[in-house]
Design a protein around this motif. Structure first.
Motif, PDB file in Angstrom:
ATOM      1  N   UNK A 122      46.557  26.972  36.966  1.00  0.00           N
ATOM      2  CA  UNK A 122      47.700  27.849  36.720  1.00  0.00           C
ATOM      3  C   UNK A 122      47.777  28.281  35.262  1.00  0.00           C
ATOM      4  N   UNK A 123      48.616  29.272  35.033  1.00  0.00           N
ATOM      5  CA  UNK A 123      48.770  29.854  33.702  1.00  0.00           C
ATOM      6  C   UNK A 123      49.271  28.821  32.693  1.00  0.00           C
ATOM      7  N   UNK A 124      48.794  28.944  31.451  1.00  0.00           N
ATOM      8  CA  UNK A 124      49.167  28.028  30.377  1.00  0.00           C
ATOM      9  C   UNK A 124      49.090  28.780  29.059  1.00  0.00           C
ATOM     10  N   UNK A 125      49.653  28.193  28.016  1.00  0.00           N
ATOM     11  CA  UNK A 125      49.581  28.778  26.682  1.00  0.00           C
ATOM     12  C   UNK A 125      48.328  28.296  25.967  1.00  0.00           C
ATOM     13  N   UNK A 150      46.983  33.783  18.662  1.00  0.00           N
ATOM     14  CA  UNK A 150      47.115  33.478  20.084  1.00  0.00           C
ATOM     15  C   UNK A 150      48.286  32.546  20.351  1.00  0.00           C
ATOM     16  N   UNK A 151      49.249  32.564  19.473  1.00  0.00           N
ATOM     17  CA  UNK A 151      50.365  31.636  19.585  1.00  0.00           C
ATOM     18  C   UNK A 151      51.102  31.795  20.906  1.00  0.00           C
ATOM     19  N   UNK A 152      51.327  33.025  21.345  1.00  0.00           N
ATOM     20  CA  UNK A 152      52.079  33.275  22.576  1.00  0.00           C
ATOM     21  C   UNK A 152      51.186  33.742  23.722  1.00  0.00           C
ATOM     22  N   UNK A 153      49.871  33.761  23.528  1.00  0.00           N
ATOM     23  CA  UNK A 153      48.965  34.243  24.566  1.00  0.00           C
ATOM     24  C   UNK A 153      48.837  33.217  25.687  1.00  0.00           C
ATOM     25  N   UNK A 154      48.780  33.729  26.914  1.00  0.00           N
ATOM     26  CA  UNK A 154      48.630  32.857  28.084  1.00  0.00           C
ATOM     27  C   UNK A 154      47.293  33.136  28.761  1.00  0.00           C
ATOM     28  N   UNK A 155      46.835  32.157  29.515  1.00  0.00           N
ATOM     29  CA  UNK A 155      45.545  32.275  30.178  1.00  0.00           C
ATOM     30  C   UNK A 155      45.567  31.389  31.413  1.00  0.00           C
ATOM     31  N   UNK A 156      44.631  31.586  32.302  1.00  0.00           N
ATOM     32  CA  UNK A 156      44.470  30.740  33.482  1.00  0.00           C
ATOM     33  C   UNK A 156      42.990  30.691  33.839  1.00  0.00           C
ATOM     34  N   UNK A 157      42.628  29.763  34.708  1.00  0.00           N
ATOM     35  CA  UNK A 157      41.237  29.586  35.085  1.00  0.00           C
ATOM     36  C   UNK A 157      41.055  29.853  36.571  1.00  0.00           C
ATOM     37  N   UNK A 158      39.900  30.410  36.914  1.00  0.00           N
ATOM     38  CA  UNK A 158      39.475  30.573  38.309  1.00  0.00           C
ATOM     39  C   UNK A 158      37.959  30.717  38.331  1.00  0.00           C
ATOM     40  N   UNK A 159      37.386  30.645  39.510  1.00  0.00           N
ATOM     41  CA  UNK A 159      35.930  30.718  39.644  1.00  0.00           C
ATOM     42  C   UNK A 159      35.412  32.078  39.166  1.00  0.00           C
ATOM     43  N   UNK A 160      34.192  32.143  38.651  1.00  0.00           N
ATOM     44  CA  UNK A 160      33.635  33.420  38.187  1.00  0.00           C
ATOM     45  C   UNK A 160      33.575  34.451  39.309  1.00  0.00           C
ATOM     46  N   UNK A 161      33.775  35.709  38.938  1.00  0.00           N
ATOM     47  CA  UNK A 161      33.708  36.784  39.932  1.00  0.00           C
ATOM     48  C   UNK A 161      32.278  37.210  40.221  1.00  0.00           C
ATOM     49  N   UNK A 188      36.734  36.648  35.606  1.00  0.00           N
ATOM     50  CA  UNK A 188      37.516  37.580  36.438  1.00  0.00           C
ATOM     51  C   UNK A 188      38.416  38.474  35.592  1.00  0.00           C
ATOM     52  N   UNK A 189      38.427  39.749  35.890  1.00  0.00           N
ATOM     53  CA  UNK A 189      39.227  40.705  35.124  1.00  0.00           C
ATOM     54  C   UNK A 189      40.711  40.399  35.229  1.00  0.00           C
ATOM     55  N   UNK A 190      41.136  39.798  36.330  1.00  0.00           N
ATOM     56  CA  UNK A 190      42.556  39.484  36.527  1.00  0.00           C
ATOM     57  C   UNK A 190      43.068  38.462  35.517  1.00  0.00           C
ATOM     58  N   UNK A 191      42.157  37.706  34.881  1.00  0.00           N
ATOM     59  CA  UNK A 191      42.580  36.695  33.909  1.00  0.00           C
ATOM     60  C   UNK A 191      42.813  37.285  32.518  1.00  0.00           C
ATOM     61  N   UNK A 192      42.435  38.542  32.314  1.00  0.00           N
ATOM     62  CA  UNK A 192      42.534  39.162  30.999  1.00  0.00           C
ATOM     63  C   UNK A 192      43.683  40.161  30.962  1.00  0.00           C
ATOM     64  N   UNK A 193      44.210  40.373  29.758  1.00  0.00           N
ATOM     65  CA  UNK A 193      45.267  41.353  29.531  1.00  0.00           C
ATOM     66  C   UNK A 193      44.697  42.564  28.800  1.00  0.00           C
TER      67      UNK A 193
END
Length: 290
Positions: A122-125, A150-161, A188-193
């Motif tokens: 799930x998403x995390x800082x 990246x103080x307020x940047x969020x990210x998450x993990x998933x399997x490679x696309x 995965x592109x969905x993990x990037x902003x």
């Protein structure tokens, strides 16, 4: 008379080149073996050798074939020297490898299958490393280069696309002594902003995804050891994976996190564009608490 002399010299030179070419490619050794075999077959009752011996030896000096004439022509036009062609052939023989390795292909299949089954996180800082950094994995980037961007940047993990073998092994141009196989793992592109191209945010997320891959690759049966390595830049590390079994004795697997072409607009990454914002990067680096 001059033309006859020229043709005679040219004919002798061609014959000489043919002999050198055949000797280099091993034809001389094959012919000698054929001579011995023919001599044994043609031995007379008194122990003398028959006419087959002379016939087999003369086979070495027969008229050149079409393929041999093509090789001689290439030597004259491309290499300009018989000696240089021999040197190139010997060098290629020393550094060239086989086109495919069954043990390596099997290991790559196991690694790909393992990466395709990675769990989601799930998403995390990003700034809270203790909440997402796997145990036993050290973040590969120097913190002083990241600052507080990246103080307020969020990210998450998933399997490679997507997972693809790239580089010299795929093209069949792998050369000794260091045999490295490159594996492109697409984030995965969905993990990037949309704004991740600014202030090294993508660099930070890429390194975080690399930590995620390193942790789970250590659990793969085809992997013996996982390390971080700097291929071109300190900000763009890769994973140097030592494979288990027979493949690990010869090859090192390098894992490159990449993104899809549609992840960022190319116009934003041009050489005339500035992707660092003074207030959010340099001042944050000087005062992370601000």
């Amino acid at each position: 008379q001059r033309e006859r002399l020229f043709l005679s010299l040219f004919r002798d030179e061609v014959k000489h080149c043919v002999v050198l070419f055949r000797e280099h490619t091993g034809m001389k050794r094959k012919q000698e073996n054929a001579v011995e075999a023919a001599a044994k077959r043609s031995k007379l009752p008194d122990g003398t050798v028959g006419a087959a011996d002379g016939d087999a030896k003369g086979h070495l000096y027969r008229a050149p074939t079409g393929d041999e004439m093509t090789a001689i022509r290439e030597t004259g036009q491309s290499f300009r020297s018989n000696l240089f062609r021999l040197q190139v052939s010997e060098l290629l023989g020393e550094v060239s490898t086989k086109a495919r390795y069954s043990a390596l292909d099997k290991a790559l299949g196991l690694v790909k299958k393992h990466l395709e089954g990675l769990p989601d996180v799930d998403s995390f800082k990003l700034s809270e490393e203790s909440s997402w950094l796997p145990e036993g994995v050290k973040f590969p980037l120097p913190k002083e280069l990241l600052g507080g961007c990246t103080k307020d940047a969020t990210f998450s993990f998933s399997a490679p696309s997507a997972i693809k073998v790239v580089g010299s092994y795929l093209l069949g141009t792998l050369a000794k002594p260091e045999l490295n196989v490159d594996l492109a793992v697409q984030i995965p592109t969905a993990l990037l902003d949309a704004g991740d191209h600014l202030n090294h945010r993508y660099t930070h997320k890429r390194a975080a995804y690399l930590c995620y891959l390193a942790h789970h690759l250590g659990e793969c049966s085809a992997v013996a050891r996982v390390d971080f390595a700097c291929l071109h830049s300190r900000l763009m590390p890769v994973l140097a994976v030592s494979l288990a079994g027979k493949a690990g004795r010869q090859f090192t697997l390098r894992v490159h996190p990449v993104v899809d072409e549609s992840a960022f607009k190319p116009i934003r990454l041009g050489p005339a564009r500035n992707c660092l914002r003074w207030k959010k990067f340099y001042r944050a680096a000087a005062d992370p608490e601000s």
